[in-house]
Motif scaffolding. Structure first.
Motif, PDB file in Angstrom:
ATOM      1  N   ARG A  11       0.868  -1.197   0.000  1.00 31.69           N
ATOM      2  CA  ARG A  11       0.000   0.000   0.000  1.00 31.69           C
ATOM      3  C   ARG A  11       0.897   1.237   0.000  1.00 31.69           C
ATOM      4  NH1 ARG A  11      -0.825   1.462   5.821  1.00 31.69           N
ATOM      5  NH2 ARG A  11       0.369  -0.084   6.984  1.00 31.69           N
ATOM      6  N   ARG A  33       3.644  -8.019   3.744  1.00 32.23           N
ATOM      7  CA  ARG A  33       3.558  -8.789   4.994  1.00 32.23           C
ATOM      8  C   ARG A  33       2.469  -9.849   4.983  1.00 32.23           C
ATOM      9  NH1 ARG A  33       4.513  -5.207  10.278  1.00 32.23           N
ATOM     10  NH2 ARG A  33       2.981  -3.801   9.355  1.00 32.23           N
ATOM     11  N   GLU A  58       8.730  -9.904   7.337  1.00 38.51           N
ATOM     12  CA  GLU A  58       8.577  -9.010   8.491  1.00 38.51           C
ATOM     13  C   GLU A  58       9.957  -8.392   8.708  1.00 38.51           C
ATOM     14  OE1 GLU A  58       6.296  -7.592  10.738  1.00 38.51           O
ATOM     15  OE2 GLU A  58       8.210  -6.694  11.259  1.00 38.51           O
ATOM     16  N   ASN A  83      11.675   1.389   1.807  1.00 34.19           N
ATOM     17  CA  ASN A  83      10.504   2.274   1.866  1.00 34.19           C
ATOM     18  C   ASN A  83       9.651   2.043   3.108  1.00 34.19           C
ATOM     19  OD1 ASN A  83       7.996   3.777   0.775  1.00 34.19           O
ATOM     20  ND2 ASN A  83       7.300   1.645   0.955  1.00 34.19           N
ATOM     21  N   TYR A 152       8.926   9.103  16.083  1.00 31.61           N
ATOM     22  CA  TYR A 152       9.079   9.095  14.621  1.00 31.61           C
ATOM     23  C   TYR A 152      10.242   9.981  14.186  1.00 31.61           C
ATOM     24  CZ  TYR A 152       7.813   9.354   9.662  1.00 31.61           C
ATOM     25  OH  TYR A 152       7.831   9.282   8.286  1.00 31.61           O
ATOM     26  N   VAL A 185       2.543  13.123   2.065  1.00 33.27           N
ATOM     27  CA  VAL A 185       1.797  12.387   1.051  1.00 33.27           C
ATOM     28  C   VAL A 185       0.487  11.839   1.625  1.00 33.27           C
ATOM     29  CG1 VAL A 185       2.007  10.622  -0.728  1.00 33.27           C
ATOM     30  CG2 VAL A 185       4.086  11.612   0.270  1.00 33.27           C
ATOM     31  N   THR A 187      -1.378   9.244   2.221  1.00 36.19           N
ATOM     32  CA  THR A 187      -1.432   7.774   2.370  1.00 36.19           C
ATOM     33  C   THR A 187      -2.048   7.488   3.734  1.00 36.19           C
ATOM     34  OG1 THR A 187       0.726   7.737   3.458  1.00 36.19           O
ATOM     35  CG2 THR A 187       0.718   7.481   1.052  1.00 36.19           C
TER      36      THR A 187
HETATM   37  N1  LIG Z   1       3.108   9.608   3.923  1.00 35.35           N
HETATM   38  C1  LIG Z   1       3.892  10.627   4.234  1.00 35.35           C
HETATM   39  O1  LIG Z   1       3.449  11.792   4.289  1.00 35.35           O
HETATM   40  C2  LIG Z   1       5.350  10.394   4.532  1.00 35.35           C
HETATM   41  C3  LIG Z   1       6.147  11.517   4.810  1.00 35.35           C
HETATM   42  C4  LIG Z   1       7.501  11.341   5.074  1.00 35.35           C
HETATM   43  C5  LIG Z   1       8.037  10.066   5.035  1.00 35.35           C
HETATM   44  N2  LIG Z   1       7.251   8.988   4.777  1.00 35.35           N
HETATM   45  C6  LIG Z   1       7.888   7.662   4.738  1.00 35.35           C
HETATM   46  O2  LIG Z   1       7.563   7.011   3.525  1.00 35.35           O
HETATM   47  C7  LIG Z   1       7.559   5.592   3.710  1.00 35.35           C
HETATM   48  C8  LIG Z   1       6.249   5.009   3.190  1.00 35.35           C
HETATM   49  O3  LIG Z   1       5.184   5.669   3.875  1.00 35.35           O
HETATM   50  P1  LIG Z   1       3.637   5.516   3.458  1.00 35.35           P
HETATM   51  O4  LIG Z   1       3.035   6.845   3.633  1.00 35.35           O
HETATM   52  O5  LIG Z   1       3.516   4.792   2.164  1.00 35.35           O
HETATM   53  O6  LIG Z   1       3.137   4.580   4.664  1.00 35.35           O
HETATM   54  P2  LIG Z   1       1.957   3.524   4.739  1.00 35.35           P
HETATM   55  O7  LIG Z   1       0.913   3.807   3.731  1.00 35.35           O
HETATM   56  O8  LIG Z   1       1.594   3.461   6.185  1.00 35.35           O
HETATM   57  O9  LIG Z   1       2.676   2.145   4.312  1.00 35.35           O
HETATM   58  C9  LIG Z   1       3.725   1.640   5.104  1.00 35.35           C
HETATM   59  C10 LIG Z   1       4.280   0.389   4.435  1.00 35.35           C
HETATM   60  O10 LIG Z   1       5.333  -0.125   5.280  1.00 35.35           O
HETATM   61  C11 LIG Z   1       5.068  -1.517   5.554  1.00 35.35           C
HETATM   62  N3  LIG Z   1       5.590  -1.913   6.856  1.00 35.35           N
HETATM   63  C12 LIG Z   1       5.418  -1.255   8.038  1.00 35.35           C
HETATM   64  N4  LIG Z   1       6.027  -1.934   9.027  1.00 35.35           N
HETATM   65  C13 LIG Z   1       6.589  -3.031   8.471  1.00 35.35           C
HETATM   66  C14 LIG Z   1       7.338  -4.116   8.977  1.00 35.35           C
HETATM   67  N5  LIG Z   1       7.647  -4.219  10.278  1.00 35.35           N
HETATM   68  N6  LIG Z   1       7.750  -5.080   8.127  1.00 35.35           N
HETATM   69  C15 LIG Z   1       7.429  -4.992   6.814  1.00 35.35           C
HETATM   70  N7  LIG Z   1       6.739  -3.992   6.263  1.00 35.35           N
HETATM   71  C16 LIG Z   1       6.316  -3.026   7.088  1.00 35.35           C
HETATM   72  C17 LIG Z   1       3.547  -1.608   5.526  1.00 35.35           C
HETATM   73  O11 LIG Z   1       3.136  -2.949   5.410  1.00 35.35           O
HETATM   74  P3  LIG Z   1       1.677  -3.424   5.968  1.00 35.35           P
HETATM   75  O12 LIG Z   1       0.685  -2.993   4.931  1.00 35.35           O
HETATM   76  O13 LIG Z   1       1.839  -4.891   6.104  1.00 35.35           O
HETATM   77  O14 LIG Z   1       1.473  -2.734   7.289  1.00 35.35           O
HETATM   78  C18 LIG Z   1       3.239  -0.727   4.314  1.00 35.35           C
HETATM   79  O15 LIG Z   1       3.462  -1.430   3.117  1.00 35.35           O
HETATM   80  C19 LIG Z   1       7.784   5.377   5.215  1.00 35.35           C
HETATM   81  O16 LIG Z   1       9.143   5.090   5.452  1.00 35.35           O
HETATM   82  C20 LIG Z   1       7.408   6.724   5.818  1.00 35.35           C
HETATM   83  O17 LIG Z   1       8.049   6.962   7.062  1.00 35.35           O
HETATM   84  C21 LIG Z   1       5.921   9.119   4.519  1.00 35.35           C
END
Ligand SMILES: NC(=O)c1ccc[n+]([C@@H]2O[C@H](COP(=O)([O-])OP(=O)(O)OC[C@H]3O[C@@H](n4cnc5c(N)ncnc54)[C@H](OP(=O)(O)O)[C@@H]3O)[C@@H](O)[C@H]2O)c1
Length: 230
Positions: A11, A33, A58, A83, A152, A185, A187
């Motif tokens: 996702r 996962r 994991e 990511n 965080y 973003v 998400t």
């Molecule tokens: N969204 C933003 O505004 C934003 C801003 C700055 C940085 N980021 C960074 O961008 C990256 C992606 O964020 P996102 O917004 O796409 O987040 P997201 O929609 O919450 O998705 C997080 C992803 O990480 C996976 N994940 C989490 N914990 C895990 C674990 N222990 N083992 C394996 N997979 C794991 C999740 O898998 P599951 O589906 O199985 O939980 C999911 O695929 C992250 O590193 C986040 O910190 C995001």
């Protein structure tokens, strides 16, 4: 055909990065996962007339990451995108900080990208132009003074430092190491009020990172190619 491995593709930004790199004719390997996530990305690939290799991993468990390494065997990985990440349970300030939650966030956001990088180093070393790209966050920047989200913010600040160290160590081997902020973003993590769509973020990240060279290694980059302050 270049091979890219992306963690957390079920996702969010990871899912959209899969689309970006399949459309660019990369061989894409993704970690998820569960089987439902596996089915979602397989369906995405099929819609594009492509295939994707997925592994259930994991990332916070060494044994699980070791199984990924064994499954990849001696395949070349040209680009690794670390990511996957978590936001943590609360908008914690000092007075609310849950230390157990902090440890979990550090385990996933800080240690796991290094765990995956260690596991795949032999695969990356086989590439002509290997790149290790880690999705960090401007929330981890020491240049920004804030009081919320200690878990965080600190997890991403530590991640930046660890990857900067790695960049220095790997420079003689010409393995590039890059930190990237994906924008705020929309998400599950970023919420509905984020500045940009997941499509904008992933297309910017992909267009920027494929053009990185060794001169860009060891720096912190915005998704649109702008350099960020640590
Ligand atoms: N969204 C933003 O505004 C934003 C801003 C700055 C940085 N980021 C960074 O961008 C990256 C992606 O964020 P996102 O917004 O796409 O987040 P997201 O929609 O919450 O998705 C997080 C992803 O990480 C996976 N994940 C989490 N914990 C895990 C674990 N222990 N083992 C394996 N997979 C794991 C999740 O898998 P599951 O589906 O199985 O939980 C999911 O695929 C992250 O590193 C986040 O910190 C995001």
């Amino acid at each position: 055909m270049n091979t890219i491995l992306i963690t957390g593709v079920g996702r969010g930004i990871g899912f959209q990065l899969v689309r970006e790199f399949l459309e660019r004719d990369y061989r894409v390997i993704g970690t998820v996962r569960d089987e439902a996530a596996q089915a979602r990305v397989t369906q995405l690939a099929a819609e594009l007339g492509k295939t994707i290799e997925t592994h259930i991993v994991e990332l916070s468990e060494q044994a699980s990451v070791d199984r990924l390494k064994d499954a990849l065997d001696d395949c070349t990985v040209d680009i690794l995108i670390n990511n996957a990440g978590v936001r943590g349970g609360s908008e914690d300030t000092y007075s609310e900080l849950d230390l157990d939650d902090w440890l979990t966030v550090l385990q996933i956001n800080t240690l796991s990208p290094m765990r995956v990088t260690q596991a795949l180093m032999a695969n990356l070393s086989k590439s002509n132009q290997p790149k290790i790209v880690t999705i960090s966050s401007a929330m981890g920047s020491l240049a920004r003074e804030r009081s919320d989200s200690i878990a965080y913010r600190s997890s991403k600040a530590a991640l930046n430092k660890a990857m900067q160290c790695l960049a220095v160590e790997l420079k003689p081997q010409k393995i590039g190491v890059y930190l990237m902020h994906p924008g705020w973003v929309r998400t599950d993590m970023g919420g509905p009020n984020g500045d940009i769509s997941v499509e904008q973020s992933a297309s910017g990240l992909a267009a920027t990172l494929i053009n990185f060279d060794m001169a860009d290694s060891g720096q912190f980059w915005n998704y649109d190619g702008e350099r960020l302050a640590w």
